[in-house]
Write an enzyme that holds these catalytic residues in place. Structure first.
Site, PDB file in Angstrom:
ATOM      1  N   ARG A  21       0.807  -1.222   0.000  1.00 52.23           N
ATOM      2  CA  ARG A  21       0.000   0.000   0.000  1.00 52.23           C
ATOM      3  C   ARG A  21       0.841   1.273   0.000  1.00 52.23           C
ATOM      4  NH1 ARG A  21      -4.297  -1.014   4.680  1.00 52.23           N
ATOM      5  NH2 ARG A  21      -2.798  -2.604   5.323  1.00 52.23           N
ATOM      6  N   ASN A 183      -6.098  -5.183  20.428  1.00 57.14           N
ATOM      7  CA  ASN A 183      -4.818  -5.879  20.367  1.00 57.14           C
ATOM      8  C   ASN A 183      -3.818  -5.086  19.523  1.00 57.14           C
ATOM      9  OD1 ASN A 183      -2.795  -7.841  20.322  1.00 57.14           O
ATOM     10  ND2 ASN A 183      -3.722  -8.920  18.592  1.00 57.14           N
TER      11      ASN A 183
END
Length: 490
Positions: A21, A183
């Site tokens: 990306r 997380n």
């Protein structure tokens, strides 16, 4: 399980991702912010734990990434991830490399972190390790509390505060999605439990990857405690997957760097237009004016004033020195010297105490002695200038013969007139002078005057003859025609 509160046995930095990306030929973790690559920041945080072993797991652009990482930490262990995808597999191969270096299974705490979390600090990792060791946990996960946890795995806790699981957003119930503790993917593991669990992690999932999160459930199955350390500072666990996120993290890191220096007594007039790398060192009572960038290993002394509109890279700036609207790289400016405005200072420039490089000057590989001045409109390359010498306007060193560079030596208390050219190699003795427009091709003895003499010749009428009909010719004609008021009897 370890109860040691000191350094971990190993830190494994995961650096195998392609980072598509970013839309870049450069591997994602090698993109820079605030003077270091992302993985450089991650390695610095890991080194702060002082682990027995530090390893990086690589795959994409393997050789290029490994070379970059070892240039930062020469003794790091490089582990290669094979074709089996997933963080679980990456950690498995990282731990195998650590065990091989150790000559057998390591014991104690193993920390797992990432190469693309540049704001993560050693202090937060130390907090994670201390909590892990003090509680004797099998696994301790670093978590963050977010205002908007959409897309993140949620931390599911038991009544006693231990972690019962991590639920991915797409699999979470509405009640679980209301949880804002997520997380980070950064863990402290007991080495023995991690080593036992990793081979049991399967790829039987939608992504066909070995998930590191599966180790948590396996640890609980053997009676291990899984806990979490939550941070309110979400920036420390934010990664950069594209250039937008990279810029956002860079801006936040720069804000923290500036805030640190301002609290230590540095005056920063406009933080919004000031950028300072993490390895820059500033003294108290330094003033940084708007539009300034300080990069690399730059060091600035007390009472120095930098800017506005100045960029310094690997420059040592002395006490009370001023640098105005200039660019400098790999240079040294002694105490109470001055540079600029609009100076271009190239590598190897050393400016002495109370000396000056002034407006529109370029220097390269030049030493300027105490109290000497290069005030305006010149170039000095491959030169050495003594003390209290004044270099006139428009002076240059002709230091290149088309093949080799040559040096110019100019002594102390020398005075050079405007537009002098020094054709290197050449030397000028102490107390010597040059005349205006001198082209110095031979050595000048101490106390001598060097001139280049050619008799001036005026070719009268040239403009009217060679440029007839031009405004210049008409002006010359008017100047040469006496006015009526100049005639006798007018």
């Amino acid at each position: 399980m370890t109860v040691d509160n000191h350094s971990p046995a190993a830190v494994i930095v995961l650096a195998a991702g392609a980072g598509t990306r970013m839309k870049s030929a450069k591997p994602k973790i090698m993109h820079e912010m605030c003077g270091r690559s992302m993985v450089g920041h991650a390695l610095a945080a890991a080194q702060g734990l002082e682990p027995d072993y530090l390893t990086a797991v690589v795959r994409f652009e393997r050789d290029r990434v490994a070379e970059h990482i070892t240039s930062i930490v020469p003794d790091i262990i490089i582990a290669d991830q094979d074709e089996i995808p997933g963080t679980g597999r990456a950690v498995e191969q990282g731990l195998e490399a650590v065990d091989a270096a150790h000559g057998g299974p390591v014991q104690g705490t193993v920390v797992v972190t990432y190469g693309d979390v540049p704001l993560l600090t050693s202090e937060l990792l130390q907090e994670l390790v201390a909590e892990h060791n003090e509680q004797g946990n099998a696994v301790t996960v670093l978590t963050a509390v977010l205002d908007d946890p959409t897309g993140y795995g949620r931390i599911i806790r038991d009544a006693d505060g231990s972690v019962s699981g991590i639920r991915e957003h797409k699999d979470a119930t509405e009640e679980e999605r209301a949880i804002n503790e997520v997380n980070s993917g950064i863990y402290a593991f007991d080495a023995a439990i991690l080593r036992d669990a990793l081979p049991k992690v399967s790829t039987d999932n939608a992504q066909q990857e070995k998930y590191l999160t599966d180790v948590l459930g396996l640890a609980r199955e053997v009676g291990g405690r899984v806990a979490a350390v939550a941070t309110q500072d979400r920036w420390q666990v934010e990664g950069a997957n594209d250039r937008v996120q990279l810029a956002t993290l860079g801006k936040e890191m720069n804000r923290r760097v500036l805030e640190k220096w301002m609290k230590l007594g540095v005056g920063i007039i406009d933080p919004d237009s000031t950028w300072i790398d993490v390895d820059v060192i500033l003294s108290n009572d330094v003033t940084i004016k708007p539009g300034t960038q300080l990069h690399g290993q730059t060091i600035v002394g007390t009472d120095a004033v930098i800017g506005p509109d100045t960029t310094l890279t690997n420059v040592r700036v002395g006490q009370g020195t001023t640098v105005i609207r200039s660019v400098a790289t790999d240079a040294e400016f002694a105490d109470h010297s001055s540079v600029g405005p609009f100076a271009y200072i190239r590598p190897g420039t050393k400016l002495g105490e109370d000396a000056k490089i002034g407006a529109f000057y370029e220097t390269k590989n030049v030493t300027v002695g105490k109290g000497s001045k290069l005030s305006h409109l010149g170039y000095m390359g491959d030169a050495e200038i003594g003390e209290y010498t004044n270099i006139g306007c428009g002076n240059i060193t002709a230091n290149y013969d088309g093949v080799n560079k040559h040096r110019t030596q100019i002594g102390s208390h020398v005075r050079t007139s405007s537009n002098s050219v020094f054709v290197a190699p050449v030397s000028v003795g102490d107390g010597a002078y040059t005349g205006a427009g001198a082209v110095v091709r031979k050595d000048v003895p101490a106390g001598a005057l060097a001139i280049t003499y050619a008799q001036q010749k005026n070719m009268e009428g040239w403009t009217q003859d060679k440029r007839p009909g031009t405004p210049a010719a008409e002006a010359a004609q008017r100047a040469q025609t006496p006015s009526t008021t100049d005639r006798p009897g007018a």
